[in-house]
Scaffold this active site. Structure first.
Site, PDB file in Angstrom:
ATOM      1  N   PHE A 150      44.325  40.854  34.109  1.00 25.52           N
ATOM      2  CA  PHE A 150      45.360  40.665  35.138  1.00 25.52           C
ATOM      3  C   PHE A 150      44.816  40.448  36.538  1.00 25.52           C
ATOM      4  CE2 PHE A 150      44.654  45.244  35.849  1.00 25.52           C
ATOM      5  CZ  PHE A 150      44.680  45.286  37.233  1.00 25.52           C
ATOM      6  N   LYS A 174      45.019  33.008  26.262  1.00 23.55           N
ATOM      7  CA  LYS A 174      45.981  34.120  26.157  1.00 23.55           C
ATOM      8  C   LYS A 174      45.955  34.822  27.506  1.00 23.55           C
ATOM      9  CE  LYS A 174      46.672  38.104  25.617  1.00 23.55           C
ATOM     10  NZ  LYS A 174      47.330  38.917  26.673  1.00 23.55           N
ATOM     11  N   GLU A 177      49.549  39.633  29.972  1.00 25.65           N
ATOM     12  CA  GLU A 177      51.012  39.728  29.961  1.00 25.65           C
ATOM     13  C   GLU A 177      51.542  40.254  31.299  1.00 25.65           C
ATOM     14  OE1 GLU A 177      48.845  41.390  28.307  1.00 25.65           O
ATOM     15  OE2 GLU A 177      49.364  43.506  28.069  1.00 25.65           O
ATOM     16  N   SER A 227      38.821  45.071  30.093  1.00 30.40           N
ATOM     17  CA  SER A 227      38.204  46.398  30.124  1.00 30.40           C
ATOM     18  C   SER A 227      37.143  46.518  29.019  1.00 30.40           C
ATOM     19  CB  SER A 227      39.283  47.457  29.909  1.00 30.40           C
ATOM     20  OG  SER A 227      39.877  47.261  28.645  1.00 30.40           O
ATOM     21  N   CYS A 282      36.159  43.469  39.280  1.00 34.35           N
ATOM     22  CA  CYS A 282      35.081  44.031  38.473  1.00 34.35           C
ATOM     23  C   CYS A 282      33.789  44.071  39.275  1.00 34.35           C
ATOM     24  CB  CYS A 282      34.898  43.219  37.204  1.00 34.35           C
ATOM     25  SG  CYS A 282      34.370  41.559  37.558  1.00 34.35           S
ATOM     26  N   GLU A 376      35.567  53.949  35.765  1.00 31.67           N
ATOM     27  CA  GLU A 376      36.118  52.838  36.558  1.00 31.67           C
ATOM     28  C   GLU A 376      37.514  53.257  37.032  1.00 31.67           C
ATOM     29  OE1 GLU A 376      37.083  49.135  34.432  1.00 31.67           O
ATOM     30  OE2 GLU A 376      36.433  48.063  36.227  1.00 31.67           O
TER      31      GLU A 376
HETATM   32  P1  NAD Z   1      42.566  44.867  29.549  1.00 26.02           P
HETATM   33  O1  NAD Z   1      41.338  45.081  28.770  1.00 26.02           O
HETATM   34  O2  NAD Z   1      43.628  45.915  29.496  1.00 26.02           O
HETATM   35  O3  NAD Z   1      43.279  43.496  29.096  1.00 26.02           O
HETATM   36  C1  NAD Z   1      42.566  42.290  28.992  1.00 26.02           C
HETATM   37  C2  NAD Z   1      43.236  41.412  27.946  1.00 26.02           C
HETATM   38  O4  NAD Z   1      43.202  42.075  26.682  1.00 26.02           O
HETATM   39  C3  NAD Z   1      44.703  41.131  28.251  1.00 26.02           C
HETATM   40  O5  NAD Z   1      44.962  39.777  27.963  1.00 26.02           O
HETATM   41  C4  NAD Z   1      45.458  42.078  27.323  1.00 26.02           C
HETATM   42  O6  NAD Z   1      46.681  41.540  26.877  1.00 26.02           O
HETATM   43  C5  NAD Z   1      44.519  42.247  26.145  1.00 26.02           C
HETATM   44  N1  NAD Z   1      44.567  43.593  25.538  1.00 26.02           N
HETATM   45  C6  NAD Z   1      44.886  44.774  26.145  1.00 26.02           C
HETATM   46  N2  NAD Z   1      44.760  45.803  25.280  1.00 26.02           N
HETATM   47  C7  NAD Z   1      44.363  45.271  24.100  1.00 26.02           C
HETATM   48  C8  NAD Z   1      44.037  45.827  22.821  1.00 26.02           C
HETATM   49  N3  NAD Z   1      44.128  47.126  22.586  1.00 26.02           N
HETATM   50  N4  NAD Z   1      43.639  44.976  21.846  1.00 26.02           N
HETATM   51  C9  NAD Z   1      43.533  43.647  22.064  1.00 26.02           C
HETATM   52  N5  NAD Z   1      43.832  43.079  23.265  1.00 26.02           N
HETATM   53  C10 NAD Z   1      44.239  43.871  24.264  1.00 26.02           C
HETATM   54  O7  NAD Z   1      42.115  44.580  31.057  1.00 26.02           O
HETATM   55  P2  NAD Z   1      43.034  44.404  32.343  1.00 26.02           P
HETATM   56  O8  NAD Z   1      43.628  45.742  32.678  1.00 26.02           O
HETATM   57  O9  NAD Z   1      43.940  43.236  32.207  1.00 26.02           O
HETATM   58  O10 NAD Z   1      41.928  43.997  33.433  1.00 26.02           O
HETATM   59  C11 NAD Z   1      41.173  44.928  34.129  1.00 26.02           C
HETATM   60  C12 NAD Z   1      39.822  45.155  33.496  1.00 26.02           C
HETATM   61  O11 NAD Z   1      39.129  43.919  33.367  1.00 26.02           O
HETATM   62  C13 NAD Z   1      38.912  46.056  34.315  1.00 26.02           C
HETATM   63  O12 NAD Z   1      38.241  46.935  33.462  1.00 26.02           O
HETATM   64  C14 NAD Z   1      37.929  45.077  34.953  1.00 26.02           C
HETATM   65  O13 NAD Z   1      36.677  45.618  35.306  1.00 26.02           O
HETATM   66  C15 NAD Z   1      37.804  44.077  33.865  1.00 26.02           C
HETATM   67  N6  NAD Z   1      37.294  42.799  34.358  1.00 26.02           N
HETATM   68  C16 NAD Z   1      35.991  42.503  34.086  1.00 26.02           C
HETATM   69  C17 NAD Z   1      35.440  41.341  34.565  1.00 26.02           C
HETATM   70  C18 NAD Z   1      34.002  41.013  34.301  1.00 26.02           C
HETATM   71  O14 NAD Z   1      33.595  39.926  34.653  1.00 26.02           O
HETATM   72  N7  NAD Z   1      33.211  41.876  33.695  1.00 26.02           N
HETATM   73  C19 NAD Z   1      36.230  40.447  35.306  1.00 26.02           C
HETATM   74  C20 NAD Z   1      37.558  40.762  35.546  1.00 26.02           C
HETATM   75  C21 NAD Z   1      38.080  41.958  35.061  1.00 26.02           C
END
Ligand code: NAD
Length: 485
Positions: A150, A174, A177, A227, A282, A376
């Site tokens: 997000f 994808k 959401e 994450s 991140c 984090e």
């Molecule tokens: P998230 O992991 O909750 O969601 C990421 C994606 O995975 C979304 O599209 C979501 O719909 C899907 N998802 C969520 N839970 C899931 C599950 N149990 N099984 C399968 N798919 C699932 O992350 P977020 O809250 O949207 O974003 C924030 C996180 O992203 C932070 O931890 C941040 O550090 C990380 N991030 C990392 C980088 C990087 O380059 N390393 C860059 C941007 C964000």
């Protein structure tokens, strides 16, 4: 509802998902209901994969010099619609308009890199014995998927869209959401730029659709950004289905501040790194290790942090749960004996009472065992730990399981080099609070911040989005057989 209900994008058209369940899309800025996002089913994904598969032969056979023409036009369209895209990004994500402008500018830079790909994927050829040539070509994989988080509704999709598609792949994305609107607008711009139908498709949803992507036999590669918890799930599931996978996870970035650091510059950088995008980057500074006596710099960091005002130059965090989680971390640290120097709890923005804001927060005298030091937080919070030596600071940095970024603030070049060599992170800053490598350098962390080989952007992404074809050709078939030919 401000916008119509969101639909999937398949074969160049917006189409309703077959799944009837939807989630609300709420603006963190002020709580406005923006739209609804469908939870697509496996049947919706099947349709998108079929469209991408059908588009692949023509798209992949088109010479790359022709394919990148789409991205020259897409870049111009991003520039033309910068203001509108930035406004949409702010509405759905909550970051400030200035931060959204910077995000779209980064999309332009990423696209600019993709237009240079023909210069970088020329392959190699060598006469390996008389009249016999070996040659390598980067060939596309087929249908690939990109699962995004997000915190950057436009930039993270553009980490993958221009490179993967310019290299000849067809894509299913994808979106998160929580911020599903920007991707739909990108689809329209790609179509306007001349991208053939079916090359780019959007399937909305949450966990179930991510699992379906990892399992789908028609998808060759999966890139994921989000994450660490979910990165591990996706990496394991996609690779157990024999797919190529690159999964970027969370972070806990450490800044090491040395007594010789330039105070004003350091304070500005630390405050900007911890509070930019409301700490939801991140690459955000989340922990600071103060080496020796740097009280004068900590004072200045607090002064800078106090200039960061929710609703003015500090955006919202993504939702109420996130706001509550961040505030819980701060309260827990306080109960455990840490000192809150700048307190961002209970932030309110006049006229935006339903927005979800947390003010900048500076926590001092944190110990490495506290949750604010280890986990984090993903909010505008910096946890300061104190050490007597650089080696103790490095031990704290090295012990954290993540490894996205680390920075050092010092005027001593030798000390900077010492830290570059020993910090356990993929991206290191020297007097830089947010050390994001700019194109053509690639983006990617280490340890639990990334699973898989290579980086997601820059030259490194070529290896991920293509496979090498090696051909051996004998141009003098009349010559005798040579064991090496
Ligand atoms: P998230 O992991 O909750 O969601 C990421 C994606 O995975 C979304 O599209 C979501 O719909 C899907 N998802 C969520 N839970 C899931 C599950 N149990 N099984 C399968 N798919 C699932 O992350 P977020 O809250 O949207 O974003 C924030 C996180 O992203 C932070 O931890 C941040 O550090 C990380 N991030 C990392 C980088 C990087 O380059 N390393 C860059 C941007 C964000």
């Amino acid at each position: 509802m401000k916008y119509p209900a969101i639909q999937n994008y398949c074969n160049g058209q917006f189409v309703p998902a077959t799944g009837k369940e939807v989630l609300p899309v709420i603006s963190p800025v002020d709580g406005t209901l923006l739209s609804t996002v469908p939870l697509s089913t496996a049947a919706d994904l099947d349709k998108a994969v079929a469209a991408a598969k059908a588009a692949f032969p023509a798209w992949s056979r088109m010479p790359i010099k022709e394919r990148v023409q789409v991205f020259f036009r897409y870049k111009t369209l991003l520039e033309k619609h910068l203001d509108e895209l930035a406004q949409l990004c702010t509405e759905e994500n909550g970051k400030t308009y200035a931060e959204s402008v910077a995000e779209i500018e980064k999309c332009i830079e990423l696209t600019e890199f993709a237009t240079s790909l023909p210069q970088l994927v020329t392959g190699e050829v060598l006469e390996v014995s008389k009249g016999v040539e070996c040659r390598t070509e980067h060939t596309p994989l087929g249908v690939v998927a990109s699962i995004v988080p997000f915190n950057f509704p436009a930039m993270v999709p553009n980490w993958t869209i221009p490179n993967a598609i310019a290299l000849g792949n067809c894509m299913i994305i994808k979106p998160s959401e929580k911020v599903p609107l920007s991707c739909g607008r990108l689809a329209e711009l790609l179509k306007e730029a001349g991208l053939p139908d079916g090359v780019f498709n959007i399937v909305h949803g949450d966990t179930a659709i991510v699992e379906a992507i990892c399992d789908h036999p028609g998808i060759e590669a999966v890139s994921f950004v989000g994450s660490t918890k979910v990165a591990k799930i996706v990496y394991k599931r996609a690779t157990s289905n024999y797919k190529r996978c690159l999964a970027l996870g969370g972070a806990k970035n450490h800044l090491m501040v040395l007594p010789d650091a330039q105070p004003a510059m350091t304070a500005q950088n630390v405050a900007a790194s911890m509070s930019g995008c409301a700490g939801q980057r991140c690459m955000a500074a989340s922990a600071m290790v103060a080496v020796g006596n740097v009280d004068h710099i900590i004072e200045k960091i607090c002064e800078e942090a106090r200039k960061v005002v929710p609703g003015k130059n500090l955006g919202a965090v993504i939702n109420k749960q996130s706001q509550e989680r961040i505030e819980r971390y701060i309260s827990e640290a306080e109960q455990q004996g840490a000192k809150i120097l700048v307190d961002g709890r209970n932030a309110k923005v006049a006229g935006k009472e339903n927005g979800t804001y947390v003010g900048p927060t500076v926590i001092d005298h944190v110990t490495p065992d506290m949750a604010v030091a280890r986990e984090e937080i993903f909010g505008p919070v910096i946890s300061i730990m104190r050490t007597a030596t650089v080696d103790e600071a490095l031990a704290i940095e090295n012990a954290n399981p993540y490894g996205n970024a680390a920075s050092v603030f010092t005027q001593n070049g030798g000390m900077a080099r010492y830290i570059i060599e020993r910090a356990s992170a993929g991206m290191i800053g020297v007097n830089v609070g947010v050390p994001v490598p700019r194109e053509p350098f690639s983006f990617g962390g280490w340890n639990e911040s990334k699973f898989g080989v290579g980086d997601i952007t820059g030259k490194s992404s070529i290896e991920f989005w293509t496979k090498l074809k090696k051909s051996t050709t004998k141009w003098n078939p009349e010559a005798g057989v040579n064991w090496m030919s």
